[in-house]
Write an enzyme that holds these catalytic residues in place. Structure first.
Site, PDB file in Angstrom:
ATOM      1  N   HIS A 198      28.822  43.872  50.523  1.00 20.65           N
ATOM      2  CA  HIS A 198      29.652  44.898  51.148  1.00 20.65           C
ATOM      3  C   HIS A 198      28.813  46.115  51.552  1.00 20.65           C
ATOM      4  CE1 HIS A 198      33.502  46.863  51.966  1.00 20.65           C
ATOM      5  NE2 HIS A 198      32.970  47.955  51.449  1.00 20.65           N
ATOM      6  N   VAL A 258      29.116  45.331  44.961  1.00 16.10           N
ATOM      7  CA  VAL A 258      27.939  45.018  45.775  1.00 16.10           C
ATOM      8  C   VAL A 258      28.133  43.714  46.550  1.00 16.10           C
ATOM      9  CG1 VAL A 258      26.690  43.644  44.058  1.00 16.10           C
ATOM     10  CG2 VAL A 258      25.413  45.043  45.712  1.00 16.10           C
ATOM     11  N   GLU A 259      29.220  42.997  46.270  1.00 19.50           N
ATOM     12  CA  GLU A 259      29.450  41.717  46.939  1.00 19.50           C
ATOM     13  C   GLU A 259      30.680  41.813  47.859  1.00 19.50           C
ATOM     14  OE1 GLU A 259      28.406  38.126  44.545  1.00 19.50           O
ATOM     15  OE2 GLU A 259      28.249  39.569  42.903  1.00 19.50           O
ATOM     16  N   MET A 260      31.861  41.399  47.386  1.00 19.31           N
ATOM     17  CA  MET A 260      33.036  41.388  48.260  1.00 19.31           C
ATOM     18  C   MET A 260      33.906  42.641  48.098  1.00 19.31           C
ATOM     19  SD  MET A 260      33.748  37.300  47.806  1.00 19.31           S
ATOM     20  CE  MET A 260      34.783  36.926  49.212  1.00 19.31           C
ATOM     21  N   ALA A 316      33.109  42.354  42.651  1.00 17.02           N
ATOM     22  CA  ALA A 316      31.869  43.130  42.529  1.00 17.02           C
ATOM     23  C   ALA A 316      31.697  44.053  43.724  1.00 17.02           C
ATOM     24  CB  ALA A 316      30.681  42.189  42.403  1.00 17.02           C
TER      25      ALA A 316
END
Length: 352
Positions: free
Chosen positions: A102, A144-146, A142
Site C-alpha cells: 500500500h 504495509v501490504e493491503m 497489514a
C-alpha cells in the site's frame, strides 16, 4: 501436524559434525541405494489435498477462494490482490527482494512461495501463522501490504451480489456467510490446490530413472553434507525452525541485524535470527533467495548455506551438482485461469 521443539531444532542445526555422522554416505553411482535413502528422508508432493484440519474442502469454497485470490478490492486501494505478491504464474512468489504494498511501501521480508505452502508446518518466515487460514488474514490487514480492515472487507464483499451468492454456496446454512473468517477459509481452500506434484525428483522416488548423473551426485551431496537435516519431508523443508548462521553468520545484506526472525514471535532470546527452514520445492523458480531477498543466484545461495549452516566450503563442482539437483524439485505448475470478478455496486466502498 505439530512442529518439532525449538530445542531439538537448535540441537540439530548446531551440531554439524553430528549431522554428517548421523547420515550415512550415499554413493551417487548406485541409484537404488540413493533412492532408498531418499525415500526415508523425503516424500512426493501429493496430487490433491482434500481436507484441512479434518474438514473437507468443497468445490464451491475453492471457486470462491480463486476469485478472492485475484480480488484487488480486498485491499484498501483496490490495487493489490493476493496474486500481486504470490503470483501463481511465477512460482507462487513475486520475484523481487521485498514486495511493494500500500502506498508503494516495501515489505520487510521476501515473499515466500505459496506453491505447496499447505505442506508447511506453519506460515511466514517466522511461523507466526499456524495455517493458511490464519495467514490469509495477515496481509489483508497489514498497513504495509493491503492496509484494510475486516469490517471494510466485509462491507465490500456484502455490497457485491455475486459474492453474496458465492459465499452462500461455499458456506451453506450460515446466517451470515459473508464474513472475514470465511474469506480466509475460502482463500485457504484455493491455496490447497496450489500443489506441484510430478517433479522429476518425485518420479525418481517412485522408481523412475529421471535424474542424470550430476543430479544424482547433487542429491547424494545434499544428504551427505547435512542439508537434508533441515530440508526434508514432502516440501523439502518448511517443517521446523533453525538459526541462520550456525557456523558463520552471513553478512548484514543477507542477514540484516534488525530482523531477528522468530524472536519477534516468541520473545525468547534463543530465537534470535531463527527462521523456518525454507521449503525447496520449485526453488529454481523463486529467486531472489533468503528472507532478505538479497541473493539472486541459486548457486550462490547453495554456497552460502554450505558455509554458514554446515561449515563446508563447497567446491564449484559440488555447488553445481547440488544446484542441478534442486532444479529437479520443480513440479507440475498449477493451471489457474484468471477469473472474471463480479462488478462493484453503488454501495461498494471506494478505493483509498
Amino acid at each position: 501436524m505439530r512442529h518439532r521443539s525449538h530445542a531439538l531444532a537448535a540441537a540439530l542445526a548446531l551440531s554439524c559434525a553430528t549431522l554428517q555422522a548421523a547420515t550415512p554416505a550415499t554413493p551417487a553411482a548406485d541409484p537404488t541405494v540413493l533412492r532408498e535413502t531418499a525415500n526415508a528422508l523425503f516424500a512426493p508432493v501429493p496430487a490433491t489435498i482434500e481436507t484441512v484440519r479434518g474438514q473437507a474442502i468443497t468445490a464451491a469454497q475453492v471457486e470462491l477462494g480463486k476469485s478472492l485470490w485475484f480480488e484487488p478490492r480486498l485491499s484498501r486501494s483496490h490495487v493489490i490482490s493476493c496474486n500481486t505478491c504470490h503470483n501463481v504464474a511465477t512460482g507462487g512468489a513475486d520475484n523481487v527482494p521485498t514486495s511493494i504494498g500500500h502506498g508503494w511501501q516495501k515489505g520487510p521480508r521476501n515473499s515466500p512461495t505459496v506453491l505447496n505452502a499447505v505442506l508447511n508446518i506453519a506460515q511466514f518466515w517466522d511461523g507466526r501463522a499456524a495455517d493458511l487460514k490464519e495467514q490469509a488474514k495477515g496481509p489483508v490487514q497489514a498497513s504495509v501490504e493491503m492496509n484494510n480492515t475486516p469490517e471494510r472487507v466485509e462491507a465490500t464483499l456484502r455490497s457485491i451480489p455475486g459474492y453474496v451468492d458465492a459465499f452462500g454456496k461455499a458456506f451453506p446454512g450460515e446466517r451470515e456467510p459473508v464474513n472475514f473468517e470465511n474469506m480466509a477459509r475460502a482463500l485457504e481452500a484455493f491455496e490447497t490446490t496450489l500443489v506441484t506434484p510430478d517433479s522429476r525428483f518425485d518420479r525418481f522416488l517412485a522408481g523412475a530413472d529421471s535424474l542424470d548423473a550430476t543430479e544424482l551426485r547433487g542429491l547424494s551431496l545434499f544428504v551427505d553434507k547435512g542439508c537434508s537435516a533441515c530440508h526434508s519431508g514432502a516440501n523439502i523443508g518448511g517443517q521446523a525452525y533453525y538459526p541462520f548462521g550456525v557456523v558463520e553468520r552471513p553478512g548484514a545484506q543477507v542477514l540484516p541485524a534488525g530482523d531477528k526472525g522468530r524472536f519477534a514471535v516468541t520473545q525468547t532470546a534463543s530465537d534470535e535470527y531463527v527462521f523456518r527452514a525454507a521449503p525447496l520445492r520449485n526453488v529454481a523458480l523463486t529467486a531472489p533467495y533468503f528472507h532478505s531477498g538479497q541473493v539472486w543466484d541459486l548457486r550462490q545461495a547453495v554456497a552460502i548455506m554450505g558455509s554458514s549452516q554446515l561449515g563446508h566450503e563447497l567446491d564449484a563442482s559440488e555447488v553445481e551438482a547440488i544446484t542441478r539437483f534442486l532444479g529437479t524439485l520443480s513440479g507440475r505448475q498449477p493451471q489457474v485461469a484468471n477469473p472474471v470478478l463480479p462488478a462493484s455496486t453503488a454501495s461498494t466502498p471506494r478505493p483509498e
